[in-house]
Design a protein around this motif. Structure first.
Motif, PDB file in Angstrom:
ATOM      1  N   LYS A 172     -37.929  31.622 -25.890  1.00 27.75           N
ATOM      2  CA  LYS A 172     -36.594  31.989 -26.376  1.00 27.75           C
ATOM      3  C   LYS A 172     -36.441  31.631 -27.845  1.00 27.75           C
ATOM      4  CE  LYS A 172     -31.676  31.796 -25.792  1.00 27.75           C
ATOM      5  NZ  LYS A 172     -30.497  31.133 -25.309  1.00 27.75           N
ATOM      6  N   ALA A 173     -36.947  30.462 -28.236  1.00 30.03           N
ATOM      7  CA  ALA A 173     -36.810  30.027 -29.633  1.00 30.03           C
ATOM      8  C   ALA A 173     -37.461  31.029 -30.572  1.00 30.03           C
ATOM      9  CB  ALA A 173     -37.436  28.648 -29.815  1.00 30.03           C
ATOM     10  N   TYR A 174     -38.679  31.428 -30.253  1.00 24.58           N
ATOM     11  CA  TYR A 174     -39.398  32.275 -31.190  1.00 24.58           C
ATOM     12  C   TYR A 174     -39.103  33.762 -31.046  1.00 24.58           C
ATOM     13  CZ  TYR A 174     -41.667  27.943 -32.454  1.00 24.58           C
ATOM     14  OH  TYR A 174     -41.906  26.656 -32.868  1.00 24.58           O
ATOM     15  N   ALA A 175     -38.724  34.228 -29.863  1.00 26.08           N
ATOM     16  CA  ALA A 175     -38.391  35.646 -29.696  1.00 26.08           C
ATOM     17  C   ALA A 175     -36.921  35.883 -30.047  1.00 26.08           C
ATOM     18  CB  ALA A 175     -38.707  36.103 -28.279  1.00 26.08           C
ATOM     19  N   ALA A 176     -36.019  35.431 -29.190  1.00 21.80           N
ATOM     20  CA  ALA A 176     -34.583  35.617 -29.438  1.00 21.80           C
ATOM     21  C   ALA A 176     -34.163  34.887 -30.715  1.00 21.80           C
ATOM     22  CB  ALA A 176     -33.780  35.109 -28.244  1.00 21.80           C
ATOM     23  N   GLY A 177     -34.746  33.707 -30.958  1.00 20.40           N
ATOM     24  CA  GLY A 177     -34.386  32.925 -32.138  1.00 20.40           C
ATOM     25  C   GLY A 177     -34.723  33.629 -33.435  1.00 20.40           C
ATOM     26  N   CYS A 178     -35.903  34.229 -33.491  1.00 20.42           N
ATOM     27  CA  CYS A 178     -36.300  34.954 -34.700  1.00 20.42           C
ATOM     28  C   CYS A 178     -35.422  36.183 -34.917  1.00 20.42           C
ATOM     29  CB  CYS A 178     -37.774  35.347 -34.634  1.00 20.42           C
ATOM     30  SG  CYS A 178     -38.878  33.936 -34.879  1.00 20.42           S
ATOM     31  N   PHE A 179     -35.087  36.873 -33.835  1.00 18.27           N
ATOM     32  CA  PHE A 179     -34.226  38.054 -33.936  1.00 18.27           C
ATOM     33  C   PHE A 179     -32.843  37.645 -34.453  1.00 18.27           C
ATOM     34  CE2 PHE A 179     -31.482  41.413 -32.026  1.00 18.27           C
ATOM     35  CZ  PHE A 179     -32.024  42.486 -32.717  1.00 18.27           C
ATOM     36  N   ALA A 180     -32.287  36.565 -33.904  1.00 18.83           N
ATOM     37  CA  ALA A 180     -30.973  36.068 -34.353  1.00 18.83           C
ATOM     38  C   ALA A 180     -31.055  35.597 -35.809  1.00 18.83           C
ATOM     39  CB  ALA A 180     -30.501  34.936 -33.446  1.00 18.83           C
ATOM     40  N   VAL A 219     -38.727  27.912 -41.161  1.00 17.91           N
ATOM     41  CA  VAL A 219     -38.559  29.353 -41.389  1.00 17.91           C
ATOM     42  C   VAL A 219     -38.909  30.090 -40.105  1.00 17.91           C
ATOM     43  CG1 VAL A 219     -39.373  31.340 -42.711  1.00 17.91           C
ATOM     44  CG2 VAL A 219     -39.089  29.124 -43.841  1.00 17.91           C
ATOM     45  N   TRP A 220     -37.953  30.869 -39.608  1.00 14.85           N
ATOM     46  CA  TRP A 220     -38.168  31.723 -38.436  1.00 14.85           C
ATOM     47  C   TRP A 220     -37.995  33.163 -38.905  1.00 14.85           C
ATOM     48  CZ3 TRP A 220     -35.305  29.502 -33.501  1.00 14.85           C
ATOM     49  CH2 TRP A 220     -35.789  28.214 -33.240  1.00 14.85           C
ATOM     50  N   ALA A 221     -39.054  33.947 -38.879  1.00 13.66           N
ATOM     51  CA  ALA A 221     -39.012  35.347 -39.319  1.00 13.66           C
ATOM     52  C   ALA A 221     -38.408  35.470 -40.721  1.00 13.66           C
ATOM     53  CB  ALA A 221     -38.232  36.206 -38.314  1.00 13.66           C
TER      54      ALA A 221
END
Length: 138
Positions: free
Chosen positions: A44-52, A80-82
Motif C-alpha cells: 500500500k505504501a509504495y503503490a497507493a502511496g506513490c499514486f497519492a 521521495v515517493w515517485a
C-alpha cells in the motif's frame, strides 16, 4: 539571538530518520517524527502511496509531539515517493502555522525529486518562506 529550530521528519524505512537525527544534533534542534494514523504495509505504501504522492494528496497523521508555532525555523525531511514527498508529509504541511521559515530536504536513493516548486507553493500559501531545498542521496 538563538533561533529555535525544529527538525520534522517522516521515515518509512529508516534512512530519513538517521539523516534527521544527525541534522538535529548538528543544528542543536529539537526533533519530531510524523507518524501515520495507520502505518501502511509495503504494498500500500509504495503503490497507493506513490499514486497519492504524485497527486499531492495527504493521508491522516497523528498529532505532532511538538508545537510548530513555538519555533523560529523548521527543517522538514521526507523520503521521495515517485518524485514527491509521501502523503503524510502533505498532511503535516496542511498543519503548518502561518509565516514559518522552512528548509526542505528530500531523501532518496537517486538523490533526485521533482517537487521543489510544489512544496514552495504550499509553504508560501501559508505565508511562509522556503529558505532552502536540497535533494539528499541516501
Amino acid at each position: 539571538m538563538h533561533m529555535k529550530t525544529l527538525v520534522i521528519f517522516y521515515s518509512y524505512s529508516g534512512h530519513t530518520k538517521a539523516i534527521a537525527e544527525k541534522l538535529a544534533a548538528i543544528e542543536s534542534a529539537d526533533i519530531v517524527e510524523i507518524k501515520d494514523v495507520k502505518r501502511p504495509g509495503k504494498l500500500k505504501a509504495y503503490a497507493a502511496g506513490c499514486f497519492a504522492a504524485m497527486r499531492g494528496k495527504s493521508w491522516p497523521i497523528r498529532p505532532l509531539d511538538a508545537d510548530m508555532a513555538g519555533y523560529d525555523r523548521l527543517i522538514l525531511l521526507a523520503p521521495v515517493w515517485a518524485g514527491n514527498p509521501p502523503p503524510v508529509f502533505y498532511a503535516m504541511l496542511e498543519r503548518l502555522p502561518q509565516g514559518k521559515t522552512a528548509a526542505v530536504k528530500m531523501v532518496s536513493a537517486s538523490g533526485e525529486s521533482n517537487c521543489k516548486e510544489r512544496l514552495e507553493t504550499l509553504i508560501t500559501a501559508k505565508g511562509g518562506v522556503m529558505e532552502s531545498f536540497e535533494d539528499i542521496k541516501a
